[in-house]
Design a protein around this motif. Structure first.
Motif, PDB file in Angstrom:
ATOM      1  N   ASP A  12      23.066  71.931 106.313  1.00  0.00           N
ATOM      2  CA  ASP A  12      23.076  71.905 104.851  1.00  0.00           C
ATOM      3  C   ASP A  12      24.256  72.718 104.313  1.00  0.00           C
ATOM      4  N   GLN A  13      24.851  72.259 103.210  1.00  0.00           N
ATOM      5  CA  GLN A  13      26.030  72.907 102.641  1.00  0.00           C
ATOM      6  C   GLN A  13      25.759  74.361 102.261  1.00  0.00           C
ATOM      7  N   ARG A  14      24.526  74.656 101.830  1.00  0.00           N
ATOM      8  CA  ARG A  14      24.198  76.016 101.431  1.00  0.00           C
ATOM      9  C   ARG A  14      24.154  76.953 102.634  1.00  0.00           C
ATOM     10  N   VAL A  15      23.668  76.449 103.775  1.00  0.00           N
ATOM     11  CA  VAL A  15      23.693  77.241 104.998  1.00  0.00           C
ATOM     12  C   VAL A  15      25.128  77.374 105.495  1.00  0.00           C
ATOM     13  N   ARG A  16      25.900  76.280 105.390  1.00  0.00           N
ATOM     14  CA  ARG A  16      27.296  76.282 105.831  1.00  0.00           C
ATOM     15  C   ARG A  16      28.096  77.358 105.085  1.00  0.00           C
ATOM     16  N   GLN A  17      27.861  77.498 103.782  1.00  0.00           N
ATOM     17  CA  GLN A  17      28.593  78.488 102.993  1.00  0.00           C
ATOM     18  C   GLN A  17      28.296  79.902 103.479  1.00  0.00           C
ATOM     19  N   LEU A  18      27.027  80.184 103.805  1.00  0.00           N
ATOM     20  CA  LEU A  18      26.673  81.503 104.321  1.00  0.00           C
ATOM     21  C   LEU A  18      27.375  81.766 105.640  1.00  0.00           C
ATOM     22  N   VAL A  19      27.322  80.798 106.569  1.00  0.00           N
ATOM     23  CA  VAL A  19      27.914  80.978 107.889  1.00  0.00           C
ATOM     24  C   VAL A  19      29.425  81.189 107.775  1.00  0.00           C
ATOM     25  N   LEU A 214      32.481  77.082  96.112  1.00  0.00           N
ATOM     26  CA  LEU A 214      32.541  75.665  95.751  1.00  0.00           C
ATOM     27  C   LEU A 214      32.792  74.829  97.000  1.00  0.00           C
ATOM     28  N   GLY A 215      31.761  74.146  97.468  1.00  0.00           N
ATOM     29  CA  GLY A 215      31.886  73.268  98.619  1.00  0.00           C
ATOM     30  C   GLY A 215      31.785  71.814  98.201  1.00  0.00           C
ATOM     31  N   SER A 216      31.715  70.928  99.168  1.00  0.00           N
ATOM     32  CA  SER A 216      31.657  69.492  98.908  1.00  0.00           C
ATOM     33  C   SER A 216      30.481  69.142  98.000  1.00  0.00           C
ATOM     34  N   GLY A 217      30.768  68.373  96.926  1.00  0.00           N
ATOM     35  CA  GLY A 217      29.737  67.940  96.011  1.00  0.00           C
ATOM     36  C   GLY A 217      29.442  68.899  94.883  1.00  0.00           C
ATOM     37  N   ALA A 218      30.048  70.099  94.890  1.00  0.00           N
ATOM     38  CA  ALA A 218      29.818  71.064  93.816  1.00  0.00           C
ATOM     39  C   ALA A 218      30.352  70.509  92.493  1.00  0.00           C
ATOM     40  N   THR A 219      29.685  70.834  91.389  1.00  0.00           N
ATOM     41  CA  THR A 219      30.116  70.390  90.072  1.00  0.00           C
ATOM     42  C   THR A 219      30.058  71.560  89.107  1.00  0.00           C
ATOM     43  N   GLY A 220      30.767  71.443  87.979  1.00  0.00           N
ATOM     44  CA  GLY A 220      30.671  72.460  86.947  1.00  0.00           C
ATOM     45  C   GLY A 220      32.023  72.926  86.455  1.00  0.00           C
ATOM     46  N   TRP A 221      31.962  73.887  85.528  1.00  0.00           N
ATOM     47  CA  TRP A 221      33.194  74.408  84.928  1.00  0.00           C
ATOM     48  C   TRP A 221      34.021  75.202  85.930  1.00  0.00           C
ATOM     49  N   THR A 248      39.855  66.853  96.222  1.00  0.00           N
ATOM     50  CA  THR A 248      39.860  68.286  95.915  1.00  0.00           C
ATOM     51  C   THR A 248      39.777  69.114  97.195  1.00  0.00           C
ATOM     52  N   GLN A 249      38.935  68.699  98.140  1.00  0.00           N
ATOM     53  CA  GLN A 249      38.826  69.436  99.396  1.00  0.00           C
ATOM     54  C   GLN A 249      40.141  69.423 100.167  1.00  0.00           C
ATOM     55  N   ARG A 250      40.831  68.272 100.171  1.00  0.00           N
ATOM     56  CA  ARG A 250      42.124  68.211 100.863  1.00  0.00           C
ATOM     57  C   ARG A 250      43.128  69.151 100.201  1.00  0.00           C
ATOM     58  N   ALA A 251      43.128  69.194  98.868  1.00  0.00           N
ATOM     59  CA  ALA A 251      44.050  70.087  98.166  1.00  0.00           C
ATOM     60  C   ALA A 251      43.734  71.547  98.482  1.00  0.00           C
ATOM     61  N   VAL A 252      42.447  71.898  98.536  1.00  0.00           N
ATOM     62  CA  VAL A 252      42.047  73.267  98.864  1.00  0.00           C
ATOM     63  C   VAL A 252      42.504  73.626 100.275  1.00  0.00           C
ATOM     64  N   LYS A 253      42.339  72.721 101.216  1.00  0.00           N
ATOM     65  CA  LYS A 253      42.757  72.988 102.591  1.00  0.00           C
ATOM     66  C   LYS A 253      44.265  73.211 102.685  1.00  0.00           C
ATOM     67  N   ILE A 266      36.551  75.044 101.404  1.00  0.00           N
ATOM     68  CA  ILE A 266      35.565  75.646 100.505  1.00  0.00           C
ATOM     69  C   ILE A 266      36.244  76.739  99.681  1.00  0.00           C
ATOM     70  N   VAL A 267      36.120  76.669  98.372  1.00  0.00           N
ATOM     71  CA  VAL A 267      36.695  77.692  97.508  1.00  0.00           C
ATOM     72  C   VAL A 267      35.742  78.885  97.481  1.00  0.00           C
TER      73      VAL A 267
END
Length: 277
Positions: A12-19, A214-221, A248-253, A266-267
């Motif tokens: 899950d993306q939320r676990v991935r962010q922690l790791v 901010l990972g894959s699928g994140a939305t907002g301001w 966006t992910q490619r640009a971040v990388k 991931i930002v």
């Protein structure tokens, strides 16, 4: 810097962010897994599982890692709460099944273990009946709702006003003093970017955050802010639509690679620091 194995696709993306944040902290400290085991009460094999997404690290392990790396555990614990909710949700279908007798210390889970938060190798495991498991899941779900609501407030609040005291949604409603509209997106809608530089660094006026994940699928301001800053630095994230997609992910990388950061797309705080320059 360590060369980490790729995390499981099913994680899950939320676990991935922690790791990812735990890996960065460990790399920044320069400590090896053997050193971590020597300085904490968790074995080298346990740290390998935690940092490869096979088990959710216990809350105490997160605190221990922050302590030996001289870091503030507050933000890591917030990420851990959200990750625990995701891990518990993924493990729910298995909650009523007996553990595999061939490996009682490693019951099924998204990355290899559900009960990593309560037991280590060789530690006694109290028996749990169906009622106890159900009660634990209810408590976990309640905590998850509170954490998600708090994270949502942190995401929206920085949007509220720019330095001139006006709203930054881009429309008349957004310019009403004190208004904090929720982020909404219509198909094909994009947002303009007006960059300024202030005491906090470069800003597009959409968010003041320097810590949002901010990972894959994140939305907002926060995403709109990051996309505007990526454009400014010459990394095209595609349409500025407030959604983290493949472009966006490619640009971040590419930005991370140019700044010598781990290219996970991931930002996080380190990437925000580069974006705000």
């Amino acid at each position: 810097m360590s060369r980490w194995k790729g995390l499981p696709e099913s994680l899950d993306q939320r676990v991935r962010q922690l790791v990812v944040q735990l890996r960065r902290l460990k790399d920044h400290s320069g400590l090896s897994l053997v050193s971590l085991a020597a300085r904490t009460s968790y074995s080298k094999s346990s740290w390998e599982r935690y940092l490869n997404g096979k088990k959710l690290p216990p809350r105490e392990a997160v605190v221990a890692l922050a302590r030996v790396c001289d870091a503030d555990p507050t933000r890591l614990l917030a990420l851990h709460e959200v990750a625990a909710q995701a891990w518990g949700a993924a493990a729910a279908p298995e909650a009523g099944r007996a553990a595999d007798p061939a490996d009682p210390a490693d019951p099924p889970g998204p990355g290899g273990g559900v009960d990593a938060t309560v037991a280590e190798e060789g530690a006694p495991r109290p028996a749990r009946g169906p009622r106890a498991r159900t009660g634990a899941l209810v408590v976990l779900a309640a905590l998850g709702v509170v954490v998600v609501a708090a994270v949502a407030l942190l995401i929206v609040r920085p949007w509220q006003q720019d330095a001139a005291g006006r709203g930054t949604a881009g429309g008349a409603a957004g310019r009403t003093a004190g208004a904090v509209p929720a982020f909404t997106h219509r198909v094909g809608e994009t947002f303009d970017c007006r960059l300024t530089r202030g005491p906090g660094g470069l800003s597009a006026g959409r968010s003041r955050t320097t810590t949002a994940i901010l990972g894959s699928g994140a939305t907002g301001w926060d995403v709109v802010e990051a996309q505007c800053l990526l454009h400014h630095h010459g990394y095209d994230p595609g349409p500025v639509d407030g959604i983290v997609g493949e472009n966006t992910q490619r640009a971040v990388k590419r930005l991370q690679a140019g700044a010598g950061l781990p290219t996970d797309g991931i930002v996080g705080p380190d990437t925000w620091q580069v974006l705000r320059r």
